[in-house]
Design a protein around this motif. Structure first.
Motif, mmCIF file in Angstrom:
data_model
loop_
_atom_site.group_PDB
_atom_site.id
_atom_site.type_symbol
_atom_site.label_atom_id
_atom_site.label_comp_id
_atom_site.label_asym_id
_atom_site.label_seq_id
_atom_site.Cartn_x
_atom_site.Cartn_y
_atom_site.Cartn_z
ATOM 1 N N GLU B 7 0.499 -9.144 29.729
ATOM 2 C CA GLU B 7 1.721 -8.493 30.212
ATOM 3 C C GLU B 7 1.616 -6.995 29.899
ATOM 4 O O GLU B 7 1.326 -6.605 28.770
ATOM 5 N N PRO B 8 1.812 -6.149 30.912
ATOM 6 C CA PRO B 8 1.672 -4.726 30.620
ATOM 7 C C PRO B 8 2.773 -4.265 29.655
ATOM 8 O O PRO B 8 3.854 -4.839 29.598
ATOM 9 N N ARG B 11 5.834 -1.255 32.810
ATOM 10 C CA ARG B 11 5.625 -1.449 34.239
ATOM 11 C C ARG B 11 6.723 -0.704 34.984
ATOM 12 O O ARG B 11 7.912 -1.006 34.827
ATOM 13 N N ALA B 35 1.424 0.544 36.020
ATOM 14 C CA ALA B 35 1.537 -0.316 34.843
ATOM 15 C C ALA B 35 0.621 0.243 33.775
ATOM 16 O O ALA B 35 -0.389 0.885 34.072
ATOM 17 N N GLN B 37 -1.292 -0.861 30.155
ATOM 18 C CA GLN B 37 -1.634 -1.948 29.241
ATOM 19 C C GLN B 37 -1.526 -1.461 27.792
ATOM 20 O O GLN B 37 -1.669 -0.275 27.540
ATOM 21 N N GLU B 40 -3.819 1.457 26.045
ATOM 22 C CA GLU B 40 -4.480 2.184 27.120
ATOM 23 C C GLU B 40 -3.996 3.644 27.181
ATOM 24 O O GLU B 40 -2.849 3.927 26.882
ATOM 25 N N SER B 212 -0.289 2.895 23.110
ATOM 26 C CA SER B 212 -0.626 3.322 24.464
ATOM 27 C C SER B 212 -0.159 4.760 24.620
ATOM 28 O O SER B 212 0.829 5.166 24.019
#
Lengths: 325, 329
Positions: B7-8, B11, B35, B37, B40, B212
């Motif tokens: 699941e990101p 989003r 999106a 992750q 990321e 992220s």
């Protein structure tokens, strides 16, 4: 910090000395006029003139005259008026200071509290009816001359509606010393406070609103929001706190002016025997020693409150503090 | 590499940011979807006015212009942020999603020390005492590579250099261990050596904290350093997105090609002049119909009168008619 304070106090003393010389020169060394004749008042007898000449040392060099005058103002305090024979100038100013202080400090409290409330509310509700109404009220407050407000207040509370339940508590015009009767002091001053404060509430409220709105456009407010702070905290700790710098510098100047006798109209209208009232009477009689002393007193107060503002400024804004040190 | 089926973390779907104006609604961001992750780093690239900063402000719920209209969906850890109450949003901001800005000087309140400002955020999201919050501020400043953090904590923003200020800003943003950090041109106002230090710092953060990062910039050089994936924006729309190696090796949108050409080559013959994209980006009020990049594009042709949707090309998505025509730039 201590160095900053000392440096500022030194500057203040320097400016005050300069002012005293300037005032002295204006009153005693204006070419083509006889200071003795002006000090003695209109239609003075030759003996009085001679007494004045001797009294102020007008037969001696200017520097001696200056020192003599400073001595009589600040050391012996025995400068006397020739218009009101025997009235000692310095004690009468010292007597008037508490009256002026009571008036101005009280009014200042009223206007600081009220204008912070007005400015903050207008900013919080900016663009709404509340904002517009407050700003228009502010403008009306600025536009009403204090002597008119005072006279209207007197008319209502002293005469027309004095016998109604609402205003029957209002004492007659005049000052009641705080030390004698605190309640009476408050009753005598509360209407003059409000009358004097109205102009400043309008002025400061509008200025504060403008600087708050400006602060809300700053990046650090966006940061504060991004930090997840509550709106109240953002308003008081970030926006209002940074807007206080303008507010304080305005306040210092106005407060100094008023304590220095700038509340003259209010004092006259409400029969408060303060410094402004003293100046007013002296001007009517062309009583030069008194005028000179009040001018000097007034300028000293402006300088002193300016110095105070600078010090508060340094406490409020760290950037100023370091630039000075 | 992050697991693509998970699941990101974030989003964004069909995000539109428009402003009511005298000339009708002006669309600043149009149907933006992406999106992110966990762990990321996504670089959002574009010129000023491309809507990249507005997108990040929208995610934070920081667009407070009364004339702004936001539609679409922003889901963070599966939770819809759009239309969340102020109070609920406040708990997300700073604690879950943090943000750093381009100019750390104006982004910090000038009258408080950096330690005070960091402690303020810590205390807003935790029950720590003043003393504990201060200790945390010292610890964070140390982690950010600030020398003598015990001393620096009591300094005011204007007493620090640009790089140190940005470190303080990052320390503040990370004070509550956010899962997502939005960095809006954090290195633009810094000189190049400091830029490199800050980039290294952000990469470390991802490694150590698993955060992220959405990294907004207009500098393709910075993108090359830091990004996992790239999203190129032009005139409020995504024109190309994909993994960084793919986009850099095979840019498919003429605008991306132009941006990459504007990086001076490190090896080989020095070009006499760097190639530039002709013209200027359209203002929000006068966007052309059809492909927004059309008027500046060397490959402009009849098909461009219709605004191209995103076409898939390998692992990239490209908004250009050349892709289905088999002639990608």
């Amino acid at each position: 910090m201590i160095r900053v304070v000392l440096a500022r106090l030194g500057q203040m003393a320097f400016v005050m000395a300069g002012i005293s010389i300037l005032v002295f020169l204006i009153f005693f060394a204006t070419p083509g006029t006889d200071p003795a004749a002006r000090i003695a008042g209109r239609n003075a007898a030759p003996e009085v003139l001679a007494a004045v000449r001797h009294d102020f040392g007008f037969d001696q060099p200017l520097a001696v005259q200056y020192v003599l005058l400073m001595k009589r103002l600040f050391v012996t305090g025995d400068l006397t008026s020739f218009v009101n024979r025997g009235q000692k100038v310095v004690p009468s100013i010292l007597q008037a200071v508490p009256v002026t202080m009571s008036l101005v400090v009280g009014a200042a409290l009223v206007w600081v509290v009220a204008s912070v409330a007005v400015g903050t509310l207008a900013c919080v509700w900016r663009g709404t009816v509340v904002d517009k109404a407050l700003m228009i009220l502010g403008l009306i407050g600025i536009s009403m001359p204090v002597f008119w407000v005072g006279e209207v207040a007197n008319l209502i509370t002293q005469s027309r509606y004095h016998d109604t339940w609402l205003f029957s508590w209002v004492p007659g015009l005049g000052y009641v010393p705080l030390t004698q009767d605190p309640v009476g002091w408050f009753k005598a001053l509360v209407i003059p406070w409000v009358a004097l404060a109205i102009l400043f509430v309008g002025l400061y409220g509008r200025v504060l609103r403008a600087s708050l709105v400006e602060a809300y456009g700053e990046d650090f407010i966006r940061t504060a929001r991004a930090k997840g702070l509550g709106e109240g905290r953002i308003l008081f700790r970030h926006a209002l706190r940074t807007s206080m710098v303008t507010f304080v510098s305005m306040f210092g100047l106005d407060f100094g002016l008023l304590v220095g006798g700038g509340a003259l109209l209010t004092e006259v209208v409400f029969g408060l025997q303060g410094v402004g009232y003293l100046t007013y009477n002296a001007l009517q009689n062309l009583d030069l020693p008194v005028i000179m002393a009040t001018v000097m007193y007034a300028s000293f107060f402006v300088v002193a409150s300016n110095a105070a503002v600078d010090l508060i400024y340094a406490a409020l804004d760290p950037r100023v503090r370091l630039a000075r040190a | 590499m992050p697991d693509p089926v998970a699941e990101p973390l974030l989003r964004v779907e069909n995000l539109c940011v428009s402003f009511r104006s005298e000339r009708g609604m002006l669309r600043a961001v149009e149907n933006l979807s992406f999106a992110l992750q966990p762990g990321e780093i996504l670089s959002v690239v574009g010129e000023s006015g491309s809507g990249k900063s507005l997108t990040s402000l929208a995610v934070m719920g920081l667009i407070d212009d009364p004339n702004a209209v936001l539609t679409g969906s922003i889901r963070y850890k599966g939770r819809e942020l759009m239309g969340l109450s102020r109070r609920a949003l406040r708990e997300v901001r700073g604690a879950e999603i943090a943000m750093i800005f381009q100019d750390p000087m104006s982004a910090m309140t000038p009258v408080y020390t950096i330690g005070w400002q960091i402690a303020e955020q810590v205390r807003a999201h935790s029950g720590l005492t003043k003393r504990q919050a201060r200790a945390r501020a010292v610890e964070l400043l140390g982690e950010m590579g600030m020398p003598n953090p015990e001393l620096q904590v009591d300094r005011f923003p204007h007493q620090l250099s640009g790089g140190m200020r940005q470190r303080a800003m990052i320390a503040m943003a990370l004070s509550c261990n956010p899962s997502l950090l939005i960095a809006d041109e954090p290195t633009t106002a810094l000189d190049v050596t400091v830029q490199a230090q800050i980039l290294r710092l952000l990469e470390q953060l991802r490694r150590h904290h698993g955060s992220s990062i959405v990294f907004i910039t207009h500098d393709m050089g910075v993108v090359a350093e830091i990004a996992d994936r790239v999203m190129v924006m032009y005139a409020g729309k995504v024109v190309e997105r994909g993994p960084k190696p793919d986009v850099f090796a095979r840019p498919a949108h003429p605008y991306t090609v132009g941006l990459l050409d504007s990086i001076p080559p490190m090896a080989g013959e020095k070009p006499h002049r760097l190639p530039a994209i002709p013209g200027a980006p359209p203002s929000i009020a006068s966007r052309p119909t059809g492909c927004p990049f059309g008027p500046r594009c060397a490959h402009h042709h009849d098909a461009c009168r219709i605004d191209p949707p995103l076409f898939a090309l390998g692992r990239q998505d490209v908004s250009c008619h050349l892709v289905p025509e088999g002639a990608a730039a």
